[in-house]
Design an enzyme around this catalytic site. Sequence first.
Site, PDB file in Angstrom:
ATOM      1  N   TYR A  18       0.809  -1.217   0.000  1.00 17.86           N
ATOM      2  CA  TYR A  18       0.000   0.000   0.000  1.00 17.86           C
ATOM      3  C   TYR A  18       0.845   1.271   0.000  1.00 17.86           C
ATOM      4  CZ  TYR A  18      -4.087  -2.912   1.115  1.00 17.86           C
ATOM      5  OH  TYR A  18      -5.088  -3.852   1.088  1.00 17.86           O
ATOM      6  N   LYS A  33       3.625 -15.361   2.536  1.00 14.49           N
ATOM      7  CA  LYS A  33       3.640 -16.173   1.316  1.00 14.49           C
ATOM      8  C   LYS A  33       5.100 -16.467   0.977  1.00 14.49           C
ATOM      9  CE  LYS A  33       1.236 -18.160  -1.984  1.00 14.49           C
ATOM     10  NZ  LYS A  33       0.452 -19.368  -1.686  1.00 14.49           N
ATOM     11  N   ASP A  60      -3.013 -18.218   1.979  1.00 14.53           N
ATOM     12  CA  ASP A  60      -4.157 -18.978   1.491  1.00 14.53           C
ATOM     13  C   ASP A  60      -4.647 -19.978   2.540  1.00 14.53           C
ATOM     14  OD1 ASP A  60      -1.716 -20.203   1.126  1.00 14.53           O
ATOM     15  OD2 ASP A  60      -2.102 -20.864  -0.931  1.00 14.53           O
ATOM     16  N   ASP A 112      -5.304  -6.564   5.911  1.00 12.65           N
ATOM     17  CA  ASP A 112      -6.531  -5.924   5.435  1.00 12.65           C
ATOM     18  C   ASP A 112      -7.552  -6.983   5.035  1.00 12.65           C
ATOM     19  OD1 ASP A 112      -8.410  -4.190   4.430  1.00 12.65           O
ATOM     20  OD2 ASP A 112      -7.141  -3.356   2.855  1.00 12.65           O
ATOM     21  N   ASP A 130     -11.123  -8.377   7.398  1.00 11.99           N
ATOM     22  CA  ASP A 130     -12.495  -8.318   6.892  1.00 11.99           C
ATOM     23  C   ASP A 130     -13.108  -9.710   6.798  1.00 11.99           C
ATOM     24  OD1 ASP A 130     -12.525  -5.602   6.751  1.00 11.99           O
ATOM     25  OD2 ASP A 130     -12.217  -5.462   4.596  1.00 11.99           O
TER      26      ASP A 130
END
Length: 355
Positions: A140, A191, A223, A247, A251
Amino acid sequence: MKKIIVIPGDGIGKEITDSAVAVLKKVDEKFKIGLEFDYRDAGGASYDKYGEPLTAETLEACKAADAVLFGAVGGPKWDNIEVSKRPEKALFGLRKGLGLYGNLRPVKIYDALIDGSPLRPEIVAGSDILIVRELVGGIYFGPRCESEIVDGVERAFDTEVYSVPEIERIARLAFESARTRRYKKVTSVDKANVLASSRLWRRVVNEVAKDYDDVILEHLYIDNAAAQLTIHPTRFSILLANNGYGDILSDEAACLSSSLGLLPSISIGGITNFAESSSGSAPDIAGRGIANPIGEILSAALLLRYSLKNEDAAQAIESAVDKTLADGYRTADIYKDGLNRVNTVEMTNAIIDRI
């Protein structure tokens, strides 16, 4: 006096911050904290007034305050303005300007709401997760390009960048937080099988873990972590993640509790802590008086705990929310037949009555 900057923002922001301020005033009356509220604009509301989503004056006011209570930003009204002026830039500007490198988002499953979870009660019951998200680094904030032509083809890119000190400080926040919990475990998400930045992340987290031999550490690929949240959420205590993964996971975890409107968060580590609900601006219901204020009210409790160091006042709010839900009060997003359906103000008043 303790100065709180209140930034309602856009959408339902004003409604839910009004609720949180009303609860804070009740707590202030009971615990004699000495709260003072100063209202400022950010996001689309600021763009409409000043042509900028975040003014220098608002940022300086936040830096000088004891804490910031934030509503939400964004909405379709501002979808077509230039990227640098979009309401969401206010959030990034505040996080960066205040040095807020860590976001804490508790995800608690209330007994009174367990039937509202999309997961079976026997899977979700007892889930109590704290997501620790790095907030001012990663994809970001890395180098980016909106559009460029290379060999006659248009492309864009965003770059994931992390340094050792950035990873160390968020990892320490996660491990320190784990020491305060019943289940002292950190699950670090990355990852590392694909990304160089994740391999550095994992290596640094492993080094930090050596200073916390009383805390269990495990690593999961993003994942797998996303899958485990829906298969076995009770395995998690602390979820540590970079900016992008945090993020997404926060959620996803919100779905466990049946509504984003229930979840609080606080961003810490810099000049002034910054509390906000996870609900978003929800422009489709703004102004209708049906928004769930609980996430923002619980964010006010986190503000009391982390910014003002008043644990008794924070627990008074959290206990009042528990009692209100147990007594059957429900806003539209969590309503079921046979319970007491209330609007935003009525839910707020019910919580105030139980403080």
